[in-house]
Design an enzyme around this catalytic site. Structure first.
Site, PDB file in Angstrom:
ATOM      1  CB  CYS A 116      -0.950  -0.009   1.186  1.00 34.60           C
ATOM      2  SG  CYS A 116      -2.013  -1.439   1.172  1.00 34.60           S
ATOM      3  CG  HIS A 256      -3.371   3.154   2.200  1.00 35.69           C
ATOM      4  ND1 HIS A 256      -3.730   2.809   0.923  1.00 35.69           N
ATOM      5  CD2 HIS A 256      -3.454   2.016   2.941  1.00 35.69           C
ATOM      6  CE1 HIS A 256      -4.008   1.518   0.880  1.00 35.69           C
ATOM      7  NE2 HIS A 256      -3.861   1.011   2.089  1.00 35.69           N
ATOM      8  CG  ASN A 286      -6.640  -1.238   0.767  1.00 34.15           C
ATOM      9  OD1 ASN A 286      -5.933  -0.706  -0.096  1.00 34.15           O
ATOM     10  ND2 ASN A 286      -6.147  -1.741   1.893  1.00 34.15           N
TER      11      ASN A 286
END
Ligand code: UT7
Length: 328
Positions: A116, A256, A286
């Site tokens: 990520c 994020h 996500n």
């Protein structure tokens, strides 16, 4: 002579058309819309349904849109980095497949695997090639096809992830805008809590690893949650201290998108009002290396030259960090 900085001169995102809603997930695993939305903030995510397509095909859409917006020919790209943990193949890299498919025949590049935090790592890597005067046109792609490594019988992970991402163009500027400073961190001990068990040299693919469903994302969610909060908060706080900045100096926080609750806690600890925090997790979930460029793409029309922006991410590795930039 004023310092050469890397300016983001364009951004373009892409998400596949297919919308996987919480309602549809209710028919696949023992879950419900109320649990998913209240625990993660996610309503729906996009899925690359066409199994003949892969990461590079999404990357091509992102980069082609970017080239059109920035009026750039493919052969002008000197470097293309692709942050992803879902490359087309274990090798070769997806960056060069994208370059081949779009005709960027003068481009040098490679993939960056930092989960990520991949986009943040790639952005900073590409920026160094601009700041040193080595290149003048660098494309940074951040994307993931998480549906290719998600176990859709595991309710703890399948509700969170989605497919998508974006690309930005980096070019040199001496007008004071562009990437100002970053703090990047990693700690390999975190690998125990977020990983894919098989398919690497530690545990090559066998019938047994497939039968044991070891080619999917494994996550100890609560542990990762705590580290994500402390990692992103401390990275931004350290970046502020290093640059004599306070929350009031910053126009946008771009975190994020892993869990809305993580975003709320990080923003709260840093005293950021939510109006200054980019949040689009409800519609994409996500997307791993894709979340930060997808935010910039969604907010592109609202961003003005001179806006002060802080990007922050946390992910598998563990990897984390924060970048301070002035919009160009
Ligand atoms: O992007 C890379 C970094 N990743 C992250 O930052 C993710 C960090 N972690 C998280 O976002 C959260 O930990 C999750 C969203 C993964 C899970 O949320 P949680 O609030 O930490 O839930 P939990 O794992 O503690 O589980 C609580 C309960 C459990 O039931 P019991 O044991 O209390 O009876 C789970 O079995 O919720 C249950 N549960 C579910 N229930 C309905 C877990 N997943 C689901 C589900 N639907 N999808």
């Amino acid at each position: 002579m004023s310092k050469i900085r890397a300016a983001i001169t364009g951004v373009h995102g892409y998400v596949p058309d297919y919308v996987l809603s919480n309602k549809e997930l209710e028919t696949m695993v023992d879950t419900n819309d109320e649990w998913i939305f209240s625990r993660t903030g996610i309503k729906e995510r996009r899925i690359l349904k066409d199994k003949t397509l892969a990461a590079s095909d999404m990357g091509v859409k992102m980069v082609e849109g970017l080239l059109e917006k920035t009026n750039t020919k493919p052969e002008e790209i000197e470097m293309l980095l692709c942050a992803t943990i879902t490359p087309d193949m274990v090798f070769p890299d997806t960056a060069n497949t994208i370059s081949d498919k779009i005709g960027a025949k003068n481009s040098f590049g490679y993939d960056i695997n930092a989960a990520c935090s991949g986009f943040l790592y790639a952005l900073n890597t590409g920026a160094k090639f601009i700041e040193t005067g080595t290149y003048k046109k660098v494309v940074i792609v951040g994307l993931d096809v998480m549906s290719s490594i998600i176990d859709y019988s595991d309710r703890a992970t399948c509700v969170i992830f989605g497919d998508g991402g974006g690309a930005v163009m980096l070019e040199p500027t001496t007008d004071g805008t562009g990437i100002q400073d970053s703090i990047l961190r990693s700690n390999g001990h975190g690998r125990h809590f977020l990983h894919m068990k098989a398919g690497g040299s530690l545990k090559p693919t066998t019938m047994d690893t497939v039968a044991a469903r070891e080619h999917y994302v494994y996550q100890e969610g609560r542990t990762v949650f705590k580290h994500a909060v402390s990692g992103m908060t401390s990275a931004v706080a350290d970046l502020f201290a290093q640059n004599q900045l306070e929350e009031k100096d910053i126009d946008w926080l771009v975190p994020h998108q892993a869990n809305k609750r993580i975003i709320d806690v990080v923003a709260g600890q840093l005293d950021f009002p939510m109006e200054k925090v980019m949040v689009n997790i409800h519609k994409y979930g996500n997307t791993t290396a894709g979340t930060l460029p997808l935010c910039l793409w969604d907010w592109e029309d609202k961003l003005k030259k001179g806006d002060k922006i802080v990007l922050t991410a946390f992910g598998g590795g563990f990897t984390w960090g924060a970048t301070y930039l002035i919009w160009s």
